[in-house]
Design an enzyme around this catalytic site. Sequence first.
Site, PDB file in Angstrom:
ATOM      1  N   LYS A 374       0.843  -1.186   0.000  1.00 31.60           N
ATOM      2  CA  LYS A 374       0.000   0.000   0.000  1.00 31.60           C
ATOM      3  C   LYS A 374       0.886   1.246   0.000  1.00 31.60           C
ATOM      4  O   LYS A 374       1.854   1.338   0.753  1.00 31.60           O
ATOM      5  CB  LYS A 374      -0.901  -0.022   1.240  1.00 31.60           C
ATOM      6  CG  LYS A 374      -2.086   0.922   1.196  1.00 31.60           C
ATOM      7  CD  LYS A 374      -3.029   0.632   2.359  1.00 31.60           C
ATOM      8  CE  LYS A 374      -4.244   1.529   2.321  1.00 31.60           C
ATOM      9  NZ  LYS A 374      -5.197   1.218   3.420  1.00 31.60           N
ATOM     10  N   GLU A 460     -18.563  -5.652  11.125  1.00 30.95           N
ATOM     11  CA  GLU A 460     -19.470  -4.924  12.020  1.00 30.95           C
ATOM     12  C   GLU A 460     -20.434  -5.848  12.752  1.00 30.95           C
ATOM     13  O   GLU A 460     -20.783  -5.603  13.908  1.00 30.95           O
ATOM     14  CB  GLU A 460     -20.252  -3.873  11.225  1.00 30.95           C
ATOM     15  CG  GLU A 460     -19.406  -2.700  10.742  1.00 30.95           C
ATOM     16  CD  GLU A 460     -18.655  -2.975   9.468  1.00 30.95           C
ATOM     17  OE1 GLU A 460     -17.865  -2.109   9.038  1.00 30.95           O
ATOM     18  OE2 GLU A 460     -18.838  -4.074   8.881  1.00 30.95           O
ATOM     19  N   ARG A 488     -24.599  -2.373   8.632  1.00 31.38           N
ATOM     20  CA  ARG A 488     -24.165  -3.737   8.311  1.00 31.38           C
ATOM     21  C   ARG A 488     -24.343  -4.685   9.491  1.00 31.38           C
ATOM     22  O   ARG A 488     -24.322  -5.902   9.313  1.00 31.38           O
ATOM     23  CB  ARG A 488     -22.704  -3.708   7.873  1.00 31.38           C
ATOM     24  CG  ARG A 488     -22.462  -2.894   6.604  1.00 31.38           C
ATOM     25  CD  ARG A 488     -21.004  -2.485   6.446  1.00 31.38           C
ATOM     26  NE  ARG A 488     -20.107  -3.608   6.320  1.00 31.38           N
ATOM     27  CZ  ARG A 488     -19.743  -4.167   5.174  1.00 31.38           C
ATOM     28  NH1 ARG A 488     -20.227  -3.689   4.031  1.00 31.38           N
ATOM     29  NH2 ARG A 488     -18.918  -5.174   5.132  1.00 31.38           N
TER      30      ARG A 488
END
Length: 734
Positions: A374, A460, A488
């Site tokens: 990343k 979640e 969610r």
Amino acid sequence: MLAATPAILPTRIAALSTGDAARCKSFSGTRAKALRGKARRAGAGQPRRAAHVRASLEEEEDTVPARPWLAGYDGTPSNIKPPTPLLDTVNFPVHLKNFNTEQLNQVAKELRADVIYNVCNTGGHLGSSLGVIELTVALHSVFNLPEDKIIWDVGHQAYPHKILTGRREQMKTLRMTDGLTPFTKRSESEYDPFGAGHSSTSISAGLGMAVGRDIKGAKNNVIAVIGDGAITGGMAYEAMNHAGFMDSNMIVILNDNQQVSLPTQYNNMDQDPVGALSSTLARLQSNKPLRELRESAKAISKQLPGPLPELTEKMDEYARGMISGSGSTLFEELGLYYIGTVDGHNLDDLITILEEVKNTESVGPVLIHVVTEKGKGYQPAEMAQDKYHGVAKFDVASGKQKKGGGGPPTYTQVFADALVAEARVDERVQVVHAAMGGGTGINHFEKFYPERVFDVGIAEQHAVTFAAGLACEGLNPFCTIYSTFLQRGYDQVVHDVALQKLPVRFAMDRAGLVGADGPTHAGAYDITYLASLPNMIVMAPSDEAELVHMIATANSIDWCPSAFRYPRGAGEGVDLAAAGIVDWKGVPVEIGKGRITREGKDVALLGYGTGAKYALKAAEILAECGIQATVADARFCKPLDTDLVDRLAKEHQALITIEEGAIGGFASHVMMHLVMNGKLDDGKLKIRTMTLPDKNIEHGSSDWQLEQAGLSPKQIAATVVQLLGKKLEAAIMV
């Protein structure tokens, strides 16, 4: 085919295995960290292995030249558009088809520079996009878009994709009003087959497209690119399990960059490096004759008598294990053919493997495990803890972000400081978040109480029920999740928390409109979906002092669940000391009681959360028009302060409720009380409700979004004027 395959394989394996060793050096930063980790793990019991690893590390550090400070810019002055002569010839993916590998590598270099240039001027998700430059070029050169479909999970990684699919000139409008969306969007481009702002959805959507393709008898490819932590979401595994069962052809690319959305306490970079062996094995696993041989062998084995089919299946499983990388077993058990790991920055390997997978006549889903870095190619991003996941506008030369200086702290910062203050006096306080330690401010809390922070990944549902379990043990869990992401985990909120009256505290950041992130991240629905639940206390602060008090209030509620919402952005700059706040420690407020913040006689403005703030500003506008407004801060949606509502209804000829939430929220509770108690029977009270409209508000500036929603102070004032039947000069409302 079967007779020729054994002769073909050795030749191909030899050719693939004798590739140049230099290609394995490109992942040097992560490789060095990984080798150090392997040296540490080798231990005293394996001195020869440890010595070998250390020698490999020394050789790597001696032979790998220092990477240019900013590959692709070649000394170009900061924030000035870099030269991109080859990329300038690419408007759509088809323009990559005739490029050789050397040219594609140059395109990748220029594409990385172009992403940096664009994001430095607009802000956005930088690190994820830099990590998939080579993968994006490979995908767009190998597959035939838009007939072949690429589904980017979340959309954080999609900036290079936008540039290569006809939207390069619009990149300067990214995240701006009427500009490009920050994520993929079907209505924006035919090259975006599925919109995504929340994670872990790509495999499910891709499988649906693959099955739909098969039903229609089409032959196009479907590729789901999942990464940046989205693989930690349970939905991804549900989809892979179903994909293995359906056995439809699709490609899943796991973009493994050792990050979730932001760094978590469970992450480290001590992974097996991407090197010569893994590169060769990945190419072998993708080898067309090998995969077709396996398919034919499986078909033949099913016709064998007795226990032989099961025996041959076991033999295949063991044979696969001999050439599979670590972690392949899980994916194979789910029914996906595993290929990996692959160096995600080696364009030659990526193209070879994708071509093999594309051209192989086989049945079933394939997972290609690609390891990337990343922030790759931009040193400030590579060195930052969050890899420049999400950035404001920044200076390219220094990497310094141009964030507003001075002014009041953000609501997120206030929340973090106030929660630290609660934890300081109450050892029961625990914090749960779903891979959003930076966004929710919990990284700050973790500096003080690291043992009380639980990052569950992008999960979640699990976060909510895990917090419920903590509550069962007498602890005080704060479940800190963006309003939009708590959607969610709604079933868990209902079934695992509210139904059992467990005192979980839901802290919902980014409530209401969220500016540049648009409708995918807007916190529009939490008032409606939480206040409709029995056994739930629902509140919202109108300023940062109220937020501090509500954190203290939530911590004191130990008989049922509670929730409080707060917006994105800076606070109002209120005097915390004057509000009774010392060292960020708040004072619990009376449950279900609001307050009057301004007295008037002509109209009552009843605001909830930010609605109370907008109401105060509207009252100032009305005062210039000679209209005196009472402003009330409801504080609580549930339990509603019915005494306050009754007083406002009795003492004023008109009442307006204001909330930055969807239809069915705070206003519905007020109206239900008034109707059920006969407060509207005599027809004397004029009432209006101001909520978010029944439509999505697109991304743009905060002020623009508020006006689109009809909730700006001027629009509130105009509603009052109209309701009272006043005739005022339009200039006053402008």
